[in-house]
Design a protein around this motif. Structure first.
Motif, PDB file in Angstrom:
ATOM      1  N   ARG A  89      33.143  40.292  43.926  1.00 55.20           N
ATOM      2  CA  ARG A  89      32.026  41.070  43.438  1.00 55.20           C
ATOM      3  C   ARG A  89      32.579  42.115  42.495  1.00 55.20           C
ATOM      4  O   ARG A  89      33.568  42.775  42.818  1.00 55.20           O
ATOM      5  CB  ARG A  89      31.432  41.760  44.670  1.00 55.20           C
ATOM      6  N   ARG A 147      23.135  37.085  43.793  1.00 58.29           N
ATOM      7  CA  ARG A 147      23.425  37.127  42.360  1.00 58.29           C
ATOM      8  C   ARG A 147      24.678  37.925  42.022  1.00 58.29           C
ATOM      9  O   ARG A 147      25.447  37.573  41.130  1.00 58.29           O
ATOM     10  CB  ARG A 147      22.238  37.770  41.622  1.00 58.29           C
ATOM     11  N   GLU A 148      24.910  39.027  42.738  1.00 58.52           N
ATOM     12  CA  GLU A 148      26.000  39.927  42.362  1.00 58.52           C
ATOM     13  C   GLU A 148      27.400  39.374  42.688  1.00 58.52           C
ATOM     14  O   GLU A 148      28.398  39.957  42.298  1.00 58.52           O
ATOM     15  CB  GLU A 148      25.819  41.309  43.004  1.00 58.52           C
TER      16      GLU A 148
END
Ligand SMILES: Cc1cc2nc3c(=O)[nH]c(=O)nc-3n(C[C@H](O)[C@H](O)[C@H](O)COP(=O)(O)O)c2cc1C
Length: 183
Positions: A89, A147-148
């Motif tokens: 991330r 998503r991240e």
């Protein structure tokens, strides 16, 4: 290599692309992940998290997202009994590294964690192969990854069905200089 157990391990670890169908106990996989968890990272940011895919249906689907009709060199993954999905991330720290140093610390950290995982797997008598070629968006949808997160790497893991072979590597004399690179 007497009394050089780590060097012995680094010598025997190799990419395995054919596996026995014997499942790998989760307890053993968790020891390999413990080694990954302990890997160093830039400013101890620890950007990686992991999904172990050992469910046969999901595992087959992940394997099918590592090759296609044109790029078929990862077709062998269909025999892998489990996949480690390595996520990372983007953090503000990673962005500082990218902006000021022009390099991705996050990628370095991910590689180190994957190496720790693979070396502990070798210690456990398991074979692994790191995969950099896969359909990231399809895997994200399949495994409901937010998503991240990026899917940084996949690693196949299982008991090897291959004969050991000799590693092809550059000689140390070709890649090591003392003190200066050039004349
Ligand atoms: C970042 C990375 C990506 C890789 N991607 C693939 C891949 O998509 N498919 C594959 O079969 N091997 C892949 N490999 C495995 C390399 O081909 C392998 O590590 C290399 O040939 C050295 O062989 P060894 O691991 O047996 O020592 C990858 C390795 C790394 C480190």
């Amino acid at each position: 290599m007497p009394n050089q157990p780590f060097l012995q391990l680094a010598t025997t670890r190799r990419s395995v692309r054919r596996y026995q169908q014997r499942p790998v106990p989760r307890q053993v996989l968790e020891r390999c992940l413990e080694a990954a968890r302990l890997a160093p990272s830039a400013m101890n940011a620890q950007p990686c998290s992991y999904i172990l895919v050992d469910d046969p249906v999901l595992r087959d689907a992940v394997a099918r997202f590592t090759f296609n009709a044109i790029v078929s060199f990862n077709r062998w993954t269909l025999s892998a009994p489990a996949f480690l999905v390595v996520l990372n991330r983007s953090s503000s720290l990673a962005r500082v590294g990218a902006t000021l140093q022009g390099r991705s610390w996050q990628q370095v950290d991910t590689g180190l964690a994957a190496a720790h995982f693979c070396l502990q797997a070798a210690e456990e008598g398991l074979g692994t192969c790191i995969l950099g070629w896969f359909g990231e968006q399809r895997i994200k949808r399949l495994l409901r990854i937010r998503r991240e997160y990026r899917v940084a790497l996949l690693v196949t893991v299982g008991y090897s069905a291959e004969e050991p072979c000799v590693k092809e590597r550059k000689l140390l004399s070709a890649i090591l200089r003392y003190n200066r690179e050039g004349e």
